[in-house]
Write a protein that holds these residues in place. Structure first.
Motif, PDB file in Angstrom:
ATOM      1  N   GLU A   9       0.828  -1.207   0.000  1.00  0.00           N
ATOM      2  CA  GLU A   9       0.000   0.000   0.000  1.00  0.00           C
ATOM      3  C   GLU A   9       0.860   1.253   0.000  1.00  0.00           C
ATOM      4  O   GLU A   9       0.573   2.214  -0.719  1.00  0.00           O
ATOM      5  N   GLU A  12       2.346   1.732  -3.418  1.00  0.00           N
ATOM      6  CA  GLU A  12       1.340   2.237  -4.356  1.00  0.00           C
ATOM      7  C   GLU A  12       1.101   3.729  -4.156  1.00  0.00           C
ATOM      8  O   GLU A  12       0.938   4.470  -5.124  1.00  0.00           O
ATOM      9  N   LYS A  13       1.109   4.187  -2.912  1.00  0.00           N
ATOM     10  CA  LYS A  13       0.941   5.618  -2.632  1.00  0.00           C
ATOM     11  C   LYS A  13       2.107   6.420  -3.202  1.00  0.00           C
ATOM     12  O   LYS A  13       1.908   7.477  -3.802  1.00  0.00           O
ATOM     13  N   THR A  16       1.818   6.502  -6.997  1.00  0.00           N
ATOM     14  CA  THR A  16       0.756   7.439  -7.391  1.00  0.00           C
ATOM     15  C   THR A  16       1.264   8.873  -7.284  1.00  0.00           C
ATOM     16  O   THR A  16       1.024   9.690  -8.182  1.00  0.00           O
ATOM     17  N   GLY A  17       1.993   9.188  -6.228  1.00  0.00           N
ATOM     18  CA  GLY A  17       2.554  10.524  -6.058  1.00  0.00           C
ATOM     19  C   GLY A  17       3.541  10.876  -7.158  1.00  0.00           C
ATOM     20  O   GLY A  17       3.535  11.993  -7.686  1.00  0.00           O
ATOM     21  N   LYS A  19       3.607   9.605 -10.210  1.00  0.00           N
ATOM     22  CA  LYS A  19       2.841   9.786 -11.443  1.00  0.00           C
ATOM     23  C   LYS A  19       2.184  11.160 -11.481  1.00  0.00           C
ATOM     24  O   LYS A  19       2.177  11.826 -12.522  1.00  0.00           O
ATOM     25  N   GLU A  20       1.649  11.606 -10.361  1.00  0.00           N
ATOM     26  CA  GLU A  20       1.016  12.919 -10.297  1.00  0.00           C
ATOM     27  C   GLU A  20       2.037  14.034 -10.523  1.00  0.00           C
ATOM     28  O   GLU A  20       1.765  15.001 -11.234  1.00  0.00           O
TER      29      GLU A  20
END
Length: 90
Positions: A9, A12-13, A16-17, A19-20
């Motif tokens: 998890e 994944e966070k 995601t960060g 990618k943003e």
């Protein structure tokens, strides 16, 4: 919670960060896609390594390439200025 699940998890966070952040960076660079962005980053870093080794002409080639594609690359233009200053002109 299972430690492996917690690690997954958290990873994944982080992903995601990242990618943003990449999407935000690309939004400020019209006409540059992800592949080009990563190529430019690689060439920029190669240029900085060449600067460390005082291979000014080869570094100029790398930074000119980056600046030629990414007209907003202040870091590439800045390093070109530093190199020309150190070389004593154009």
């Amino acid at each position: 919670m299972n430690p492996d699940e917690e690690v997954k998890e958290n990873a994944e966070k982080v992903l995601t960060g990242i990618k943003e952040l990449l999407e935000l960076e690309l939004a400020n660079k019209p006409g540059i896609n992800k592949e080009t962005y990563f190529e430019l980053e690689e060439r920029y870093h190669r240029g900085t390594e060449l600067m460390v080794n005082e291979d000014w002409d080869a570094a100029i080639v790398e930074f000119k390439y980056v600046a030629g594609i990414d007209k907003t690359s202040a870091k590439a233009y800045g390093n070109l200025g530093v190199i020309y200053l150190l070389k004593g002109g154009v």
